[in-house]
Design an enzyme around this catalytic site. Structure first.
Site, PDB file in Angstrom:
ATOM      1  N   GLU A 108       6.581 -75.065 -52.681  1.00 56.62           N
ATOM      2  CA  GLU A 108       6.003 -76.288 -52.421  1.00 56.62           C
ATOM      3  C   GLU A 108       6.735 -77.323 -53.768  1.00 56.62           C
ATOM      4  O   GLU A 108       6.473 -76.759 -54.880  1.00 56.62           O
ATOM      5  CB  GLU A 108       4.441 -76.394 -52.688  1.00 56.62           C
ATOM      6  N   CYS A 136       0.905 -74.878 -48.519  1.00 59.73           N
ATOM      7  CA  CYS A 136      -0.272 -74.511 -49.278  1.00 59.73           C
ATOM      8  C   CYS A 136      -1.584 -74.710 -48.635  1.00 59.73           C
ATOM      9  O   CYS A 136      -1.832 -73.747 -47.914  1.00 59.73           O
ATOM     10  CB  CYS A 136      -0.017 -75.287 -50.540  1.00 59.73           C
ATOM     11  N   LYS A 159       2.193 -83.362 -46.483  1.00 50.26           N
ATOM     12  CA  LYS A 159       0.936 -82.526 -46.628  1.00 50.26           C
ATOM     13  C   LYS A 159      -0.462 -83.214 -46.208  1.00 50.26           C
ATOM     14  O   LYS A 159      -0.595 -84.367 -46.991  1.00 50.26           O
ATOM     15  CB  LYS A 159       0.873 -81.834 -48.049  1.00 50.26           C
TER      16      LYS A 159
END
Length: 256
Positions: free
Chosen positions: A41, A144, A110
């Site tokens: 990430e 994540c 995200k």
């Protein structure tokens, strides 16, 4: 589909070093005939560097992406990586999938931002995680913290994804994610999950390593320790598992 997963120390603003690392991975990809390279990430410009996110974030047509597209095209290998994306006045924690021909396959911003730093710097994404064709199968992206929410993985599986690639930056103290939750998402949805974490430290934040690839039956296909590592894995597709088992897993979970 052959994957190279790189568990590496954070970039910490070393952009040239990041590109050197990618060049090394693409050299390896040529040697082992890999289809895709997976990085953690916010590999550009670093995870725990909000100062650099604001200073260095780039749009999708910026020099970072153009250089990565040229490198992927030259290597004949796809790349999935995290970056800080600038879109007007907004910043996003983004994962990109670049194809072996250098084309942009998918972008994912995200949704589940984690912790004060991410929430202070980035806007959450508005779009569903993408499903796209890569290496002869359908692949989805998460980042994540997203993998900890069962609905995101289930949604990707419902739209046909056989594999989920997850750039991540999971700190020390949250090892239950790579040890338990990644496998849970895989077996719940009969889907392969590859989770690429950092090791080492960046700006005072220590990362837990433990990058892992889990098959659709919940078995660990490869796992890294707490140091730098590269996992080279032939990812199974749905055709590699007994269909009655996969069908039962998906039906039982979605009936809850």
């Amino acid at each position: 589909m052959k994957l190279i997963l790189s568990q590496v120390r954070p970039t910490d603003g070393d952009i040239e070093g990041a590109f050197r690392h990618v060049a090394m991975l693409f050299d390896l990809a040529r040697a082992v005939e890999a289809d895709v390279v997976l990085l953690p990430e916010l590999f550009w410009p670093g995870y725990n560097r909000p100062d650099l996110h604001e200073e260095l974030a780039q749009p999708l047509d910026g020099p970072w992406v153009r250089q990565l597209q040229a490198m992927a095209r030259d290597a004949g290998c796809a790349l999935v990586t995290g970056m800080a994306e600038r879109a007007g006045a907004d910043l996003y924690n983004t994962a990109l999938a670049i194809g072996a021909d250098g084309g942009l396959l998918a972008r994912y911003r995200k949704i589940q931002l984690f912790g004060p730093m991410e929430r202070a710097v980035f806007r959450p994404g508005d779009d569903l995680p993408p499903v796209f064709a890569l290496g002869g199968r359908k692949v989805g992206l998460l980042i994540c913290y997203d993998i900890e929410f069962a609905g995101h993985a289930a949604g990707l599986a419902a739209r046909g994804a056989e594999t989920i690639l997850v750039p991540t930056a999971n700190p020390v103290g949250f090892e239950h994610v790579q040890d338990t939750l990644v496998a849970a998402r895989a077996v719940e949805n009969a889907i392969t999950v590859a989770y690429a974490n950092y090791c080492g430290t960046e700006a005072g934040l220590a990362f837990g390593g433990g990058s892992v690839v889990v098959g659709a039956d919940g078995r660990v296909l490869a796992r890294a320790g707490t140091r730098e590592a590269m996992l080279i894995v032939d990812l199974p597709g749905c055709a590699d598992y007994p269909q009655e088992i996969l069908s039962t897993q998906r039906q039982d979970y979605r009936a809850l």
